[in-house]
Design a protein around this motif. Structure first.
Motif, PDB file in Angstrom:
ATOM      1  N   LYS A   1      11.972   3.532  -1.095  1.00  0.00           N
ATOM      2  CA  LYS A   1      12.519   4.376  -1.983  1.00  0.00           C
ATOM      3  C   LYS A   1      11.805   3.841  -3.538  1.00  0.00           C
ATOM      4  O   LYS A   1      12.422   3.715  -4.457  1.00  0.00           O
ATOM      5  N   VAL A   2      10.631   4.158  -3.423  1.00  0.00           N
ATOM      6  CA  VAL A   2       9.595   3.674  -4.747  1.00  0.00           C
ATOM      7  C   VAL A   2       9.626   4.943  -5.479  1.00  0.00           C
ATOM      8  O   VAL A   2       9.926   4.917  -6.771  1.00  0.00           O
TER       9      VAL A   2
ATOM     10  N   SER B   1       0.789  -1.252   0.083  1.00  0.00           N
ATOM     11  CA  SER B   1       0.145   0.100  -0.003  1.00  0.00           C
ATOM     12  C   SER B   1       0.901   1.255  -0.014  1.00  0.00           C
ATOM     13  O   SER B   1       2.059   1.295   0.555  1.00  0.00           O
ATOM     14  N   PHE B   2       0.261   2.146  -0.256  1.00  0.00           N
ATOM     15  CA  PHE B   2       0.792   3.668  -0.367  1.00  0.00           C
ATOM     16  C   PHE B   2       1.360   4.113   1.148  1.00  0.00           C
ATOM     17  O   PHE B   2       2.100   4.625   1.462  1.00  0.00           O
ATOM     18  N   HIS B   3       0.332   3.782   1.762  1.00  0.00           N
ATOM     19  CA  HIS B   3       0.596   4.101   3.332  1.00  0.00           C
ATOM     20  C   HIS B   3       1.703   3.189   3.982  1.00  0.00           C
ATOM     21  O   HIS B   3       2.566   3.866   4.668  1.00  0.00           O
ATOM     22  N   ASP B   4       1.874   2.039   3.272  1.00  0.00           N
ATOM     23  CA  ASP B   4       3.235   1.197   3.927  1.00  0.00           C
ATOM     24  C   ASP B   4       4.437   1.921   3.379  1.00  0.00           C
ATOM     25  O   ASP B   4       5.284   1.926   3.833  1.00  0.00           O
ATOM     26  N   VAL B   5       4.200   2.243   2.012  1.00  0.00           N
ATOM     27  CA  VAL B   5       5.683   2.891   1.376  1.00  0.00           C
ATOM     28  C   VAL B   5       6.067   4.155   1.912  1.00  0.00           C
ATOM     29  O   VAL B   5       7.128   4.368   2.287  1.00  0.00           O
ATOM     30  N   LEU B   6       4.865   5.021   2.251  1.00  0.00           N
ATOM     31  CA  LEU B   6       5.394   6.126   3.085  1.00  0.00           C
ATOM     32  C   LEU B   6       5.883   5.832   4.511  1.00  0.00           C
ATOM     33  O   LEU B   6       6.924   6.336   5.178  1.00  0.00           O
ATOM     34  N   GLU B   7       5.050   4.943   5.181  1.00  0.00           N
ATOM     35  CA  GLU B   7       5.499   4.766   6.817  1.00  0.00           C
ATOM     36  C   GLU B   7       6.583   4.200   6.733  1.00  0.00           C
ATOM     37  O   GLU B   7       7.757   4.530   7.824  1.00  0.00           O
ATOM     38  N   LYS B   8       7.317   3.087   5.829  1.00  0.00           N
ATOM     39  CA  LYS B   8       8.460   2.457   5.829  1.00  0.00           C
ATOM     40  C   LYS B   8       9.499   3.239   5.189  1.00  0.00           C
ATOM     41  O   LYS B   8      10.872   2.762   5.000  1.00  0.00           O
TER      42      LYS B   8
END
Length: 236
Positions: free
Chosen positions: A192-193, A182-189
């Motif tokens: 470097k997507v 999820s985008f939420h996890d990408v931002l939280e973690k």
């Protein structure tokens, strides 16, 4: 082909256009990317493209130079790449238009959303150069912004790695690749997507992102019709 999407935005990094030389444009490499793009167009998929400029210049790593001026130079680099991709597409029979966020009327159209939409509806590929036209914003952010504006169903991010990992696979052989995240996890973690601004635009506008490798250029085609390629990022 059973396409999952009617309108896509393809993000091509500048580095990918350089081929093995790692700098400048390798035209054979560019042509290899254009063949699957032509297949998509022939199948009725509407294709927009945002190109990076890192094969020529990166504003954010320009050292002591004024950042605004350095980013303007980067915008010019993306225009060089946009023209190169346009030429390759035209050589294989694809109708294409280049639009730039900074006016360069002698060589490209100015970016006008309604004109871009009309080109796409007529089956033309539209290549967006100059990023957003503003300093301090990456071409990933430009891709997210343009995708939202043209109502693309997904962003295809063609990269040098085969998806999104929990750590750098180049330095960690045990890095785990996600099939979906999820985008939420990408931002939280802080993965470097893409930069956080771009990820937030995609999240807020519910635009999917598929990250995949272009080591095999035909992955550009496969990304639109197969489920087993790369990492899908969305609002899961």
């Amino acid at each position: 082909m059973n396409s999952k999407y009617k309108r896509i935005l393809l993000k091509l990094s500048g580095e990918s256009l350089a081929g093995e030389s790692k700098h400048g444009i390798d035209f054979d490499t560019v042509l290899s990317f254009c063949e699957p793009i032509k297949k998509l167009v022939d199948d009725g998929v509407e294709v927009a493209i945002v190109v990076g400029g890192g094969n020529f210049w990166r504003g954010r790593t320009s050292g002591k130079m004024d950042r605004t001026r350095a980013d303007h130079m980067g915008m010019l680099a993306t225009t060089i790449n946009a023209l190169g991709v346009a030429d390759a597409l035209e050589q294989i029979g694809v109708d294409v238009r280049v639009q730039t966020a900074i006016g360069m009327r002698a060589i490209a159209e100015p970016y006008i959303r309604n004109k871009a939409l009309r080109h796409l509806e007529k089956g033309r590929v539209v290549i967006f150069g100059c990023g957003t036209g503003n300093p301090f914003f990456s071409t990933d952010t430009a891709a997210a912004l343009r995708a939202a504006e043209i109502e693309a169903q997904i962003i295809l991010k063609a990269t040098m790695v085969d998806g999104v990992y929990d750590s750098d696979p180049k330095t960690n052989p045990d890095a785990k690749r996600y099939s979906t995240i999820s985008f939420h996890d990408v931002l939280e973690k802080d993965l470097k997507v893409m930069d956080s601004t771009a990820a937030a635009i995609c999240k807020d506008n519910n635009i999917g992102l598929l990250v995949f490798s272009v080591d095999d250029p035909d992955n550009i085609y496969k990304a639109v019709c197969e489920d087993s390629i790369g990492t899908l990022v969305g609002n899961f």
